[in-house]
Write a protein that holds these residues in place. Structure first.
Motif, mmCIF file in Angstrom:
data_model
loop_
_atom_site.group_PDB
_atom_site.id
_atom_site.type_symbol
_atom_site.label_atom_id
_atom_site.label_comp_id
_atom_site.label_asym_id
_atom_site.label_seq_id
_atom_site.Cartn_x
_atom_site.Cartn_y
_atom_site.Cartn_z
ATOM 1 N N ILE A 126 31.713 42.071 39.778
ATOM 2 C CA ILE A 126 32.152 40.781 40.336
ATOM 3 C C ILE A 126 31.374 39.667 39.642
ATOM 4 O O ILE A 126 30.138 39.723 39.573
ATOM 5 C CB ILE A 126 31.872 40.721 41.847
ATOM 6 N N ASP A 127 32.074 38.683 39.129
ATOM 7 C CA ASP A 127 31.440 37.520 38.501
ATOM 8 C C ASP A 127 31.914 36.273 39.211
ATOM 9 O O ASP A 127 33.046 36.219 39.696
ATOM 10 C CB ASP A 127 31.880 37.391 37.024
ATOM 11 N N GLN A 128 31.034 35.265 39.227
ATOM 12 C CA GLN A 128 31.508 33.956 39.680
ATOM 13 C C GLN A 128 31.193 32.947 38.598
ATOM 14 O O GLN A 128 30.034 32.715 38.253
ATOM 15 C CB GLN A 128 30.882 33.536 41.007
ATOM 16 N N PHE A 129 32.223 32.363 38.010
ATOM 17 C CA PHE A 129 32.065 31.393 36.933
ATOM 18 C C PHE A 129 32.319 29.978 37.441
ATOM 19 O O PHE A 129 31.860 29.023 36.843
ATOM 20 C CB PHE A 129 33.059 31.690 35.797
ATOM 21 N N GLN A 130 33.126 29.871 38.518
ATOM 22 C CA GLN A 130 33.486 28.559 39.050
ATOM 23 C C GLN A 130 33.414 28.619 40.562
ATOM 24 O O GLN A 130 33.707 29.658 41.153
ATOM 25 C CB GLN A 130 34.934 28.219 38.668
ATOM 26 N N PRO A 131 33.047 27.495 41.215
ATOM 27 C CA PRO A 131 33.011 27.514 42.675
ATOM 28 C C PRO A 131 34.398 27.760 43.258
ATOM 29 O O PRO A 131 35.407 27.388 42.649
ATOM 30 C CB PRO A 131 32.515 26.106 43.052
ATOM 31 N N GLY A 132 34.427 28.445 44.382
ATOM 32 C CA GLY A 132 35.693 28.615 45.094
ATOM 33 C C GLY A 132 36.521 29.789 44.626
ATOM 34 O O GLY A 132 37.594 30.037 45.180
ATOM 35 N N ARG A 133 36.063 30.487 43.624
ATOM 36 C CA ARG A 133 36.824 31.650 43.150
ATOM 37 C C ARG A 133 35.880 32.672 42.515
ATOM 38 O O ARG A 133 34.824 32.313 41.988
ATOM 39 C CB ARG A 133 37.896 31.231 42.154
ATOM 40 N N ALA A 134 36.261 33.925 42.607
ATOM 41 C CA ALA A 134 35.442 34.998 42.022
ATOM 42 C C ALA A 134 36.338 35.888 41.179
ATOM 43 O O ALA A 134 37.529 36.039 41.460
ATOM 44 C CB ALA A 134 34.781 35.811 43.129
ATOM 45 N N VAL A 135 35.749 36.461 40.150
ATOM 46 C CA VAL A 135 36.475 37.382 39.276
ATOM 47 C C VAL A 135 36.073 38.807 39.657
ATOM 48 O O VAL A 135 34.892 39.154 39.607
ATOM 49 C CB VAL A 135 36.144 37.122 37.792
ATOM 50 N N VAL A 136 37.058 39.589 40.047
ATOM 51 C CA VAL A 136 36.819 40.997 40.394
ATOM 52 C C VAL A 136 37.255 41.828 39.187
ATOM 53 O O VAL A 136 38.447 41.961 38.917
ATOM 54 C CB VAL A 136 37.637 41.401 41.637
ATOM 55 N N GLY A 137 36.295 42.346 38.447
ATOM 56 C CA GLY A 137 36.595 43.157 37.258
ATOM 57 C C GLY A 137 36.641 44.625 37.651
ATOM 58 O O GLY A 137 35.731 45.129 38.319
ATOM 59 N N ILE A 138 37.709 45.292 37.255
ATOM 60 C CA ILE A 138 37.901 46.693 37.654
ATOM 61 C C ILE A 138 38.173 47.525 36.401
ATOM 62 O O ILE A 138 39.110 47.247 35.646
ATOM 63 C CB ILE A 138 39.100 46.831 38.624
#
Ligand code: BTN
Length: 260
Positions: A126-138
């Motif tokens: 899981i990464d967070q690059f921007q507020p309000g959204r997260a990237v779920v890498g699978i």
């Protein structure tokens, strides 16, 4: 972190999936998580191969042809109660999708490695690059050959092709995983974690003898799942129960099989 430029959009195939995700598909990228860094919530990026697939703890992730390398962007309020459940919810969603495909004996290893027996079938970052959204890498091994790419993985990984006579094609698995992620994450994001708790806790195969690595200090005991605040529960050998914030737990090492 430097966000590498996405492959130009012209090289991506664009599709709206049955569960309403806008999916960008590439032949090859550095890392789908980095490409997804610029995407809006409910958009996803999948690539056939990654040249710089990223794992947890700054490790690299073997991403050869035949696996599913997917990053899905979900809405999240940082520091909200839901935020600390995201890694767990994502693990539950991947297990839901795999179970629907007919995979049995799935379990989770803290926080969200998906295992069959002691072998890793899928990993999540899981990464967070921007507020309000997260990237779920699978990353899901399907018919690729991770052990041939990295001999150190020998005996530690498993693929869908080892578990199912004929695994579905990558696009079908991708749609199932995205649909499951949306269905698990929407209620949690909306503030309802109650239904998620028992579903997570059953996937740890509890209780288990573990060692908790708190990024330095280590403690052994029995892992008893997570509580309603998303804290990891460990009963030490004197019978005292400790509750740890997930961000303080670097690693949970299995010390053996499930305690019956
Ligand atoms: C881990 O278990 O260490 C996490 C592995 C996560 C791998 C996936 S593959 C898709 C996405 N893109 C990346 O670079 N990493 C994640």
């Amino acid at each position: 972190m430097t966000i590498s430029p996405a492959t130009p959009a012209a090289q991506a195939r664009r599709e709206v999936t049955g569960s309403g995700w806008l999916l960008w598909e590439y032949d090859e990228v550095t890392s789908t998580n980095l490409v997804a860094a610029k995407c809006e919530p409910w958009q996803a990026v999948r690539a056939d191969t990654q040249t710089a697939g990223r794992g947890r703890f700054q490790r690299s992730w073997v991403s050869d042809l035949g696996g599913m390398w997917l990053s899905a962007v979900v809405p999240v309020e940082t520091n909200s109660p839901a935020w600390r459940f995201l890694p767990l919810a994502a693990g539950v969603a991947v297990c839901d999708a795999l179970r629907d495909l007919g995979v049995t004996d799935l379990r989770l290893r803290w926080p969200n490695d998906v295992l069959v027996g002691s072998r890793k079938l899928a990993g999540l970052l899981i990464d967070q690059f921007q507020p309000g959204r997260a990237v779920v890498g699978i990353g899901l091994n399907i018919s690729n050959s991770p052990e041939a790419r990295d001999g150190q993985l020998e005996g530690h990984v498993i693929r869908l092709a080892d578990l199912l006579p004929t695994p579905p094609a990558v696009p079908e698995i991708t749609e199932r995983v995205l649909a499951a992620l949306k269905s698990v994450w929407q209620p949690v994001w909306g503030g309802s974690v109650e239904s998620l708790l028992p579903r997570i806790n059953v996937l740890w195969h509890l209780p288990r003898r573990v060692e908790v690595d708190l990024d330095g200090p280590k403690l052994e005991g029995e892992f008893h799942g997570v509580d309603a605040a998303g804290r990891l529960l460990l009963r030490d050998d004197s019978g005292r129960t400790h509750a740890f914030d997930p961000q303080d737990v670097r690693l949970l090492r299995d010390q053996g099989e499930r305690i019956s």
